[in-house]
Scaffold this active site. Structure first.
Site, mmCIF file in Angstrom:
data_model
loop_
_atom_site.group_PDB
_atom_site.id
_atom_site.type_symbol
_atom_site.label_atom_id
_atom_site.label_comp_id
_atom_site.label_asym_id
_atom_site.label_seq_id
_atom_site.Cartn_x
_atom_site.Cartn_y
_atom_site.Cartn_z
ATOM 1 C CG ASP A 81 -2.092 -0.945 0.914
ATOM 2 O OD1 ASP A 81 -2.277 -1.829 0.173
ATOM 3 O OD2 ASP A 81 -3.169 -0.847 1.615
ATOM 4 C CG ASP A 123 -1.568 -2.271 4.635
ATOM 5 O OD1 ASP A 123 -0.438 -2.781 5.091
ATOM 6 O OD2 ASP A 123 -1.802 -1.038 4.555
ATOM 7 C CE LYS A 124 -6.513 -3.015 1.868
ATOM 8 N NZ LYS A 124 -5.203 -2.017 2.438
ATOM 9 C CB CYS A 195 5.052 0.046 7.909
ATOM 10 S SG CYS A 195 5.362 0.167 6.280
ATOM 11 C CD GLU A 491 -4.337 2.311 2.821
ATOM 12 O OE1 GLU A 491 -4.599 1.329 3.500
ATOM 13 O OE2 GLU A 491 -3.169 2.793 2.708
ATOM 14 C CB SER A 517 -2.474 4.930 5.352
ATOM 15 O OG SER A 517 -1.328 4.259 6.103
#
EC number: 4.2.1.9
Length: 619
Positions: A81, A123-124, A195, A491, A517
């Site tokens: 992302d 993220d996904k 992250c 985002e 985000s």
């Protein structure tokens, strides 16, 4: 007693062809009676959270084989992302969640696998695999790649901790020199891993602990630390044991739908609220619950947000605290332990690793155990050396953070706030609700009123912020960025980061039918439902309209008379095919794949899941 699914392809004379193909993959006669376990990996060199996973799938596979199973690995896609942010690449991020879920289903069901180990991280990927696991409902253990170490840089003679968001903010802030921006950029993301703050990836990996589908430490043990290796090995052993319990003993309690029940989703959401997790987790938990057949809704999230306090603040809410600090304070088991002591947790629920979550807390919550091995585990520290290699260091802190009064993790009696870190707002702007990460909102703007400054794309908003069109006191409205309208529900990290860089982070609000985000902070209100493209009121807002936001009262209101809104709606509907679209065409290429996604998706209030009712009577 259920039969092993894999025996559909490994037993019987008429499966000679299938067995021949299995033999070509390395299977032998002795393997055809063993459970076949899918190792669902997500290695890619595009994503720092996944760059170190290449050999870990085979490491898990060898452990599965040692425990008596047959392991077969495949990979899913994984979108970064952060790299996809700020351009049309972000249109693909949320749709990739559903593509991942489908691809896991396709592979696992096509080959009749008996169980899964899901190796996710960013993220996904975790949400997509979670949706698939609950859809397929075979034994599963989740193990993620782990968080990145926080960056460190010396600025003006002082060492500060950094993450990706700091680099983005600094790049748009004129008070930093080019040399300082470069130094921040070079230090912000020093290692492999997701992250380093409480962004979406880490939030979701933490929530799998609360759901009972991953092992203690999954959400907080650093990707670089040697301790993380045992999580992968143990996942391989446990999944074989779960297979035997289900298929040979008829024990359905090991199935993910019997672990991730309504009460487990309450536990996960309570954790999310307590730790101030990413607002994206709301979207993903709703979608996962949908796949599990669990009636978990925005109303449940609103109810929980009113009683669960904020027990931890991590970047971006607190810029000097990262996942390595959460781990030192006892990780997710410690936060769950505090929720349990406050009577806010269902501790009787089963997990993949313990008979009950309560049993796990008795062993793993550092506030209630003196086990030296557990204490040593949570003293795992960052190595401070840039690397893309998993398990590459074994450094430890000298002590644990046991301070529950003013430490990284606090007790309910000493919470950062009695209100939790996430809240659901509703009102005429968002009749079906919207989400704000209250943990990242300055107390001075928990109540905020201002004139709307309307933009019909993220790109237009970014340009407006950077060219001074947005002023202190404005409510920035970004619409037609929802699941259908984007499509893909982008985002909005760049708009919020640029507001901060312009000194407007605590002087403006941002309201959107898009999403944010996990790195976003400030008065950022997303997931406005219904979205503009579905006829939501946000599509009727005009420049200068007063918008009133009251987080303590959980309201967001457009101060425009109902009669005026009715007139605007009638005028919009009169546009026919051009209704509920941006007034001017956007320079945005929407591919066939994205058009298909937009045709099937639902609102954020439902988790942006597919609307299967559109399929009825077709074909």
């Amino acid at each position: 007693m259920p039969s092993y699914r894999s025996r559909t392809t490994t037993h019987g004379r008429n499966m000679a062809g299938a067995r021949g193909l299995w033999r070509a993959t390395g299977m032998k006669d002795s393997d055809f009676g063993k459970p076949i376990i899918a190792v669902v990996n997500s290695f890619t060199q595009f994503v720092p959270g996944h760059v170190h996973l290449k050999d870990l799938g085979q490491m898990v596979a060898r452990e599965i084989e040692a425990a008596g199973g047959v392991a077969k690995e495949f990979n899913t896609i994984a979108v970064d992302d952060g790299i996809a942010m700020g351009h049309d690449g972000m249109l693909y991020s949320l749709p990739s969640r559903d593509l991942i879920a489908d691809s896991v289903e396709y592979m696992v069901n096509a080959h009749c696998a008996d169980a899964m180990v899901c190796i996710s991280n960013c993220d996904k990927i975790t949400p997509g695999m979670l949706m698939a696991a609950l859809r397929i409902n075979i034994p599963v253990v989740f193990v993620s790649g782990g968080p990145m170490e926080a960056g460190k840089v010396v600025l003006k003679g002082k060492e500060v901790a950094l993450d990706l968001v700091d680099a983005m903010v600094a790049a748009a802030d004129e008070k930093y020199s080019d040399e300082e921006v470069l130094a921040i950029e070079q230090a912000a993301c020093p290692t492999c891993g997701s992250c380093s703050g409480m962004f979406t990836a880490n939030s979701m990996n933490c929530l799998t602990e609360a759901l009972g589908l991953s092992l203690p430490g999954n959400g907080s043990t650093l990707a670089t630390h040697a301790d993380r290796k045992e999580l992968f090995l143990r996942a391989g052993r446990i999944v074989v044991e779960m297979c035997r319990r289900h298929y040979e003993e008829g024990d359905d309690s090991v199935l993910p739908r019997n672990i991730a029940t309504f009460e487990a989703f309450e536990n996960a959401m309570s954790l999310d609220i307590a730790m101030g997790g990413s607002t994206n987790t709301v979207l993903h938990l709703l979608a996962a619950a949908h796949e599990a057949g669990v009636d978990f809704t925005m109303e449940d999230i609103d109810r929980l947000s009113r009683r669960v306090p904020c027990l931890s603040k991590v970047a971006p809410a607190k810029s000097d605290v990262h996942m390595e600090d959460v781990h030192r304070a006892g990780g997710i088991m410690a936060i769950l332990g505090e929720l349990d002591r406050a009577g806010l947790l269902h501790a009787h629920l089963p997990t993949v690793h313990s008979a009950t979550l309560g049993d796990a807390l008795n062993k793993w919550d550092i506030a209630r155990t003196n086990d030296p091995e557990v204490q040593k585990f949570f003293m795992a520290a960052p190595g401070g050396v840039p690397t893309q290699t998993a398990f590459s260091q074994a450094r430890r802190w000298d002590s644990l953070d046991l301070d529950r009064i003013s430490g990284v993790i606090r007790s309910a009696d000493h919470a950062f706030s009695k209100d939790g870190g996430l809240a659901v707002l509703s009102g005429n702007v968002a009749p079906d609700g919207c989400i704000v990460k209250t943990a990242g909102v300055d107390e001075s703007i928990l109540k905020f009123s201002g004139p709307a400054k309307v933009f019909e794309s993220q790109d237009a908003a970014v340009a407006g912020i950077l060219t001074g069109q947005v002023e202190a006191g404005d409510v920035v409205v970004i619409r037609y960025e929802g699941p259908k309208g984007g499509p893909g529900m982008q985002e909005m990290l760049y708009p919020t980061s640029y507001l901060k860089s312009k000194g407007l982070g605590a002087a403006c609000a941002l309201v959107t039918d898009g999403r944010f985000s996990g790195g976003t902070s400030g008065l950022s209100i997303g997931h406005v439902s219904p979205e503009a493209a579905e006829g939501g009121t946000i599509g009727l807002v005009e420049n200068g309209d007063l918008i009133n936001i009251d987080i303590p009262s959980r309201t967001i209101t457009l101060a425009v008379a109902d009669s005026v809104l009715a007139e605007r709606r009638a005028a919009m509907e009169a546009k026919g095919d051009a209704a509920w679209q941006p007034a001017k065409p956007r320079p945005r290429k929407v591919s066939v794949a994205l058009q298909a996604y937009a045709a099937m998706t639902t609102s954020a209030a439902r988790g942006a899941v597919r609307d299967l009712s559109q399929l009825k009577g077709k074909g």
